[in-house]
Design an enzyme around this catalytic site. Sequence first.
Site, short mmCIF file in Angstrom:
data_model
loop_
_atom_site.label_atom_id
_atom_site.label_comp_id
_atom_site.label_asym_id
_atom_site.label_seq_id
_atom_site.Cartn_x
_atom_site.Cartn_y
_atom_site.Cartn_z
N ARG A 124 -21.23 -8.25 15.51
CA ARG A 124 -20.98 -8.52 14.07
C ARG A 124 -20.94 -7.26 13.22
NH1 ARG A 124 -24.42 -12.97 15.29
NH2 ARG A 124 -23.10 -14.80 15.58
N GLU A 188 3.43 10.95 4.66
CA GLU A 188 2.32 10.19 4.06
C GLU A 188 1.53 11.08 3.09
OE1 GLU A 188 1.66 7.01 4.21
OE2 GLU A 188 2.38 6.19 6.12
N LYS A 229 -6.57 9.46 -1.62
CA LYS A 229 -6.78 8.16 -0.97
C LYS A 229 -8.19 7.64 -1.27
CE LYS A 229 -6.18 5.07 2.66
NZ LYS A 229 -5.53 4.68 3.89
N GLU A 239 -7.53 -4.06 -1.64
CA GLU A 239 -6.12 -4.17 -2.02
C GLU A 239 -5.84 -5.38 -2.90
OE1 GLU A 239 -3.41 -2.78 1.05
OE2 GLU A 239 -1.80 -3.96 0.17
N ARG A 243 -4.58 -0.41 -4.71
CA ARG A 243 -4.39 0.08 -3.33
C ARG A 243 -2.98 -0.20 -2.83
NH1 ARG A 243 -8.74 0.23 1.66
NH2 ARG A 243 -7.33 1.15 3.17
N ASN A 247 1.46 1.68 -0.57
CA ASN A 247 2.61 1.17 0.18
C ASN A 247 3.93 1.73 -0.34
OD1 ASN A 247 0.89 -0.41 1.76
ND2 ASN A 247 0.88 -2.02 0.20
N HIS A 250 6.95 1.84 1.88
CA HIS A 250 6.64 1.07 3.09
C HIS A 250 7.46 -0.22 3.21
CE1 HIS A 250 3.50 3.98 3.54
NE2 HIS A 250 3.04 3.41 4.63
N HIS A 254 9.02 -0.33 6.61
CA HIS A 254 8.69 -1.33 7.63
C HIS A 254 9.94 -2.08 8.07
CE1 HIS A 254 4.14 -1.56 6.53
NE2 HIS A 254 4.39 -0.62 7.40
N HIS A 269 6.87 5.83 12.33
CA HIS A 269 6.44 5.25 11.06
C HIS A 269 6.63 6.20 9.87
CE1 HIS A 269 4.09 2.91 8.20
NE2 HIS A 269 3.33 3.98 7.99
N1 GLY Z 1 -2.36 2.80 4.62
C1 GLY Z 1 -2.50 2.04 3.47
C2 GLY Z 1 -3.90 1.71 3.09
O1 GLY Z 1 -4.82 2.24 3.67
O2 GLY Z 1 -4.11 0.90 2.22
#
Ligand code: GLY
Length: 371
Positions: A124, A188, A229, A239, A243, A247, A250, A254, A269
């Site tokens: 857990r 990135e 970040k 998110e 957050r 993206n 992306h 994607h 990627h």
């Molecule tokens: N790679 C995107 C995030 O960590 O939210």
Amino acid sequence: MTAPVTVGVSLGDRSYDILIGPGLIGRAGAEVARRLPGIRAAIVTDANVAAHHLAAMQASLAASGVEAQAITVAPGEKSKGFDTLQDVVAGILDARLERGDAIIALGGGVVGDLAGFAAGIVRRGMRFIQVPTSLLAQVDSSVGGKTGINTAHGKNLVGVFHQPQLVLADTEVLDTLPGREFRAGYAEMAKYGLIDRPDFFAWLEQNWQAVFAGGDARVEAITQACRAKADVVARDEREAGDRALLNLGHTFGHALEAATSYDSARLVHGEGVSIGMALAHRFSARLNLASPDDADRVEAHLSAVGLPTKLSDVPGGLPGAEQFLTYMSQDKKVARGALTFVLTHGIGRSFVAKDVPASQVLTFLEENLRQ
Ligand code: GLY
């Protein structure tokens, strides 16, 4: 040896440090033992990374009295699935590790996501330490606690948020990274400048060659990226809002990865993100949200470092615009069928746009597929 830079991630009693600098694998044992005295560990890594760095990591841990067993998986995205997860879980349980012990991820994004998921679910939730060995993992996936695996339905669809207790980004290990992989991680990194740090983007435009060369400029760039970040994650860990800005590029990216069947010979990627960021800026200009000069500037910089910026930069044929749109609407970031994009008002002025009309996306894609 120069002391590493420390970037803090503020998440209350789950706050942790990211240490950035050369030689951190060599001092991993001391850093782990100081923060988590008396723990035992399992090092999850892949065969390629193990060949370069596992012995040094084990020696460093042993020298500080941290007993650690290695669990080595096959390199590549295929390891991010239920079969390998089961092997990793079995390895942790065979080693009789307790909840207070730690899983150490030594590798790139695949290893970090897989090991982090295992750490999140075994007993857990065990302690977790990230030692990212790719640029992409150092500036993105090792920070922020997203973990998970892929299924037949898509990428990263099964996982948990499980924050690490320490991230050790050894900038020296990037010296042996293939150029293409370094560039993919750079996309990135540039993303943070484009989201909300225009000064960082301008700094990268001036200093990217020094960042590629290594040394202080590389440490500085990774530090700025991790700080960016960390700020976003501290504001919005799960998110629910900001957050999603991470993206940027992306949704297009994607879709491109899906359109190239995740074939890394054609597209990795970070390359998809590079094209996606260029397209997001071009699309924003088309919607009169931003100046086309900004889109030109983004394209010019990403091209200068050797990254692709156009759909026609992808080798081999691509599907038509309608098929692209289908890939986009299958992306997990699409809420209830509406297309959600990160768009921009200019360099460093990105925002989340909900309900972007599919017809406008379609027309834009048709034009870009013709180029
Ligand atoms: N790679 C995107 C995030 O960590 O939210």
